[in-house]
Write an enzyme that holds these catalytic residues in place. Structure first.
Site, PDB file in Angstrom:
ATOM      1  N   GLU A 170     -19.249 -21.103 -22.725  1.00 47.28           N
ATOM      2  CA  GLU A 170     -19.524 -19.423 -23.544  1.00 47.28           C
ATOM      3  C   GLU A 170     -18.257 -18.959 -22.977  1.00 47.28           C
ATOM      4  O   GLU A 170     -18.038 -19.182 -21.553  1.00 47.28           O
ATOM      5  CB  GLU A 170     -21.041 -19.212 -23.319  1.00 47.28           C
ATOM      6  CG  GLU A 170     -21.551 -18.075 -23.895  1.00 47.28           C
ATOM      7  CD  GLU A 170     -21.892 -18.944 -25.030  1.00 47.28           C
ATOM      8  OE1 GLU A 170     -21.066 -18.530 -26.080  1.00 47.28           O
ATOM      9  OE2 GLU A 170     -22.683 -19.300 -25.355  1.00 47.28           O
ATOM     10  N   HIS A 171     -17.745 -18.084 -23.521  1.00 53.36           N
ATOM     11  CA  HIS A 171     -16.734 -17.293 -23.396  1.00 53.36           C
ATOM     12  C   HIS A 171     -16.061 -17.927 -22.849  1.00 53.36           C
ATOM     13  O   HIS A 171     -14.562 -17.614 -22.326  1.00 53.36           O
ATOM     14  CB  HIS A 171     -17.115 -16.067 -21.720  1.00 53.36           C
ATOM     15  CG  HIS A 171     -18.218 -15.082 -22.734  1.00 53.36           C
ATOM     16  ND1 HIS A 171     -17.901 -14.023 -22.863  1.00 53.36           N
ATOM     17  CD2 HIS A 171     -19.685 -14.818 -22.611  1.00 53.36           C
ATOM     18  CE1 HIS A 171     -19.041 -13.322 -23.645  1.00 53.36           C
ATOM     19  NE2 HIS A 171     -20.057 -13.862 -23.154  1.00 53.36           N
ATOM     20  N   ASP A 210     -13.792 -19.653 -25.966  1.00 49.66           N
ATOM     21  CA  ASP A 210     -13.017 -19.684 -27.435  1.00 49.66           C
ATOM     22  C   ASP A 210     -12.125 -18.591 -26.661  1.00 49.66           C
ATOM     23  O   ASP A 210     -10.733 -19.283 -27.352  1.00 49.66           O
ATOM     24  CB  ASP A 210     -14.403 -19.266 -28.362  1.00 49.66           C
ATOM     25  CG  ASP A 210     -14.308 -17.933 -28.231  1.00 49.66           C
ATOM     26  OD1 ASP A 210     -14.606 -17.392 -27.493  1.00 49.66           O
ATOM     27  OD2 ASP A 210     -15.415 -17.833 -29.789  1.00 49.66           O
ATOM     28  N   SER A 235     -28.881 -11.315 -32.159  1.00 57.36           N
ATOM     29  CA  SER A 235     -29.566 -12.379 -31.415  1.00 57.36           C
ATOM     30  C   SER A 235     -28.822 -13.033 -30.758  1.00 57.36           C
ATOM     31  O   SER A 235     -29.088 -14.325 -30.496  1.00 57.36           O
ATOM     32  CB  SER A 235     -30.320 -12.727 -32.630  1.00 57.36           C
ATOM     33  OG  SER A 235     -31.447 -12.325 -33.056  1.00 57.36           O
ATOM     34  N   GLY A 236     -27.160 -13.145 -30.610  1.00 60.47           N
ATOM     35  CA  GLY A 236     -26.467 -14.121 -30.476  1.00 60.47           C
ATOM     36  C   GLY A 236     -26.194 -15.558 -31.453  1.00 60.47           C
ATOM     37  O   GLY A 236     -25.427 -16.202 -30.498  1.00 60.47           O
ATOM     38  N   LEU A 237     -27.007 -15.313 -32.668  1.00 64.12           N
ATOM     39  CA  LEU A 237     -26.751 -16.719 -33.692  1.00 64.12           C
ATOM     40  C   LEU A 237     -25.933 -15.918 -35.159  1.00 64.12           C
ATOM     41  O   LEU A 237     -26.053 -17.118 -35.548  1.00 64.12           O
ATOM     42  CB  LEU A 237     -28.220 -16.629 -34.314  1.00 64.12           C
ATOM     43  CG  LEU A 237     -29.377 -16.821 -33.209  1.00 64.12           C
ATOM     44  CD1 LEU A 237     -30.713 -16.924 -33.301  1.00 64.12           C
ATOM     45  CD2 LEU A 237     -28.869 -18.280 -32.261  1.00 64.12           C
ATOM     46  N   ASP A 288     -17.445 -18.836 -33.996  1.00 59.99           N
ATOM     47  CA  ASP A 288     -18.358 -18.573 -34.850  1.00 59.99           C
ATOM     48  C   ASP A 288     -18.104 -19.075 -35.958  1.00 59.99           C
ATOM     49  O   ASP A 288     -19.038 -19.610 -37.198  1.00 59.99           O
ATOM     50  CB  ASP A 288     -19.055 -17.270 -34.614  1.00 59.99           C
ATOM     51  CG  ASP A 288     -19.061 -16.644 -33.840  1.00 59.99           C
ATOM     52  OD1 ASP A 288     -19.316 -17.726 -32.427  1.00 59.99           O
ATOM     53  OD2 ASP A 288     -19.361 -15.534 -32.996  1.00 59.99           O
TER      54      ASP A 288
END
Ligand code: GLA
Length: 389
Positions: free
Chosen positions: A16-17, A19, A108-110, A156
């Site tokens: 996470e964080h 990329d 939603s972070g998705l 993403d």
């Protein structure tokens, strides 16, 4: 003739964080998607609506410059895709007219937003009879999405365009590469919303961009101190530092020279980068508990060093672990959004029941909806199909 684009959301399992710092990530594309049902029109125009009253219909011309609508307006994700294609030199002479629906919970972070960007790009490419290699399109759309103001990385869009059933995706950057990694039989994921929206186009955006800036500043200073050669792409230098091996030595230097907050950001990025490689190996070895432990360490680092967790996300992680999840962590940018827990066939129902009883019912006075908590499956990549005449 009508067409449908289906573009999946994603759940990031770990990394996470990392990329936008040029370090790998390990998400799955999920069986929840954004759909655009459309017809090709002869004019260079985009006209889309949405059955939900929250999303007003809009139209814009496929001519440069494509102006942004108001901040937070959902059309900006479609505009971003069109703008990215035009700037890349793709002639968009024909347009699309259609309806957008979706099953990815939003904010939603998705990655509902990147799924919409990718879906829009695929629809416009189809309308104009152009194909682009998926890796190239993913990189292009990652840049294009920055139009909404978030200095995002490329995870993403790459996950959306490369999803494989029953596989996680190791995504590497500079240059973009995607390697599917088989998810062992019996591993199950639970996604749980913190009930706090994390809008990429609103408040979370500034905090996110601030982190990106801090990472660049920290890198600059550490690189100068350890004398790593400057590379053309500044971001890739985190990779250079991490792959040099001596993480403890690197952190000692960083602690000495960096301001405290920059040190914390730096420590998250480099330790998270190394956790991704370890997690991939744990997945290949079928070692649920090792993978789960790495998720827990990732969450702690996001909470304490990167400071992107919230009380709600921490509570979900705690309840899931107490109920028998092998690991749990926030997923996506944080500042709200969702957490993901790693379970197996024998614990998944218990973890969901515990979250319902201890997290949702006290807050909502009722059980969670299927959009708040669900068990996603690793699913297939974005695709375009013909619906008929
Ligand atoms: C958002 C961004 C991604 C990534 C995550 C954090 O989802 O769009 O590029 O940076 O946050 O890992």
């Amino acid at each position: 003739m009508s067409w449908r684009v289906t573009a999946p959301g994603r759940v990031n399992l770990i990394g996470e964080h990392t990329d936008y710092n040029g370090l790998p990530v390990l998400p799955i594309a999920i069986d929840r998607d954004i759909r655009v049902d459309f017809q090709i029109v002869d004019d260079p125009v985009v006209r889309l609506d949405n059955p939900s009253a929250r999303f007003a219909p809009f139209a814009f011309q496929l001519k440069r410059p494509i102006e942004a609508a108001d901040q937070g307006d959902w059309s900006n994700y479609v505009r971003a895709a069109a703008r990215g294609l035009l700037e890349h030199g793709v002639p968009l002479e024909r347009g699309i007219e259609g309806t957008v629906t979706g099953s990815v919970p939003i904010a939603s972070g998705l990655s509902s937003s990147s799924a919409l960007v990718v879906a829009s790009a695929l629809a416009l490419l189809k309308a104009n009879g152009v194909t682009l290699p998926r890796l190239q399109l993913a990189a292009l759309m990652a840049r294009a999405e920055r139009f909404v103001g978030l200095e995002g990385g490329g995870m993403d869009q790459a996950a959306c365009l490369h999803g494989v059933e029953r596989h996680a995706l190791r995504i590497e950057f500079d240059p973009l590469r995607v390697t599917p990694v088989r998810v062992p039989e019996g591993w199950r994921w639970v996604v749980a919303s913190s009930l706090v929206r994390a809008e990429k186009s609103a408040g979370a955006r500034d905090a996110y961009n601030e982190r990106a800036r801090q990472c660049r500043d920290a890198l600059e200073e550490v690189r100068d101190a350890v004398g790593v050669e400057r590379t053309p792409s500044q971001e890739s230098s985190y990779r250079g530092l991490v792959s040099a091996g001596d993480l403890d030595g690197l952190l000692r230097v960083a602690r000495r020279i960096l301001a405290p907050v920059l040190f914390l950001r730096f420590r998250h990025v480099v330790t998270e980068g190394s956790r991704v490689a370890l997690a991939e190996q744990a997945m290949r070895d079928g070692d649920l508990h090792r993978f789960g432990d790495l998720m827990v360490r990732s969450h702690e680092s996001l909470r304490d060093d990167y400071e992107v967790s919230t009380g709600e996300l921490d509570a979900i992680v705690e309840v899931a672990l107490e109920a028998g999840a092998a690991g749990a962590r926030l997923t996506g940018a944080g500042f709200g959004g969702c957490a993901v827990a790693l379970c197996d066939d024998s614990t998944v129902a218990r973890v969901m029941a515990a979250l319902a009883a201890r997290f949702y019912e006290p807050r909502l006075g009722r059980p969670p909806t299927g959009d708040m908590m669900f068990a996603p499956k690793a699913s297939v990549r974005a695709r375009v199909e013909r619906l008929g005449d």
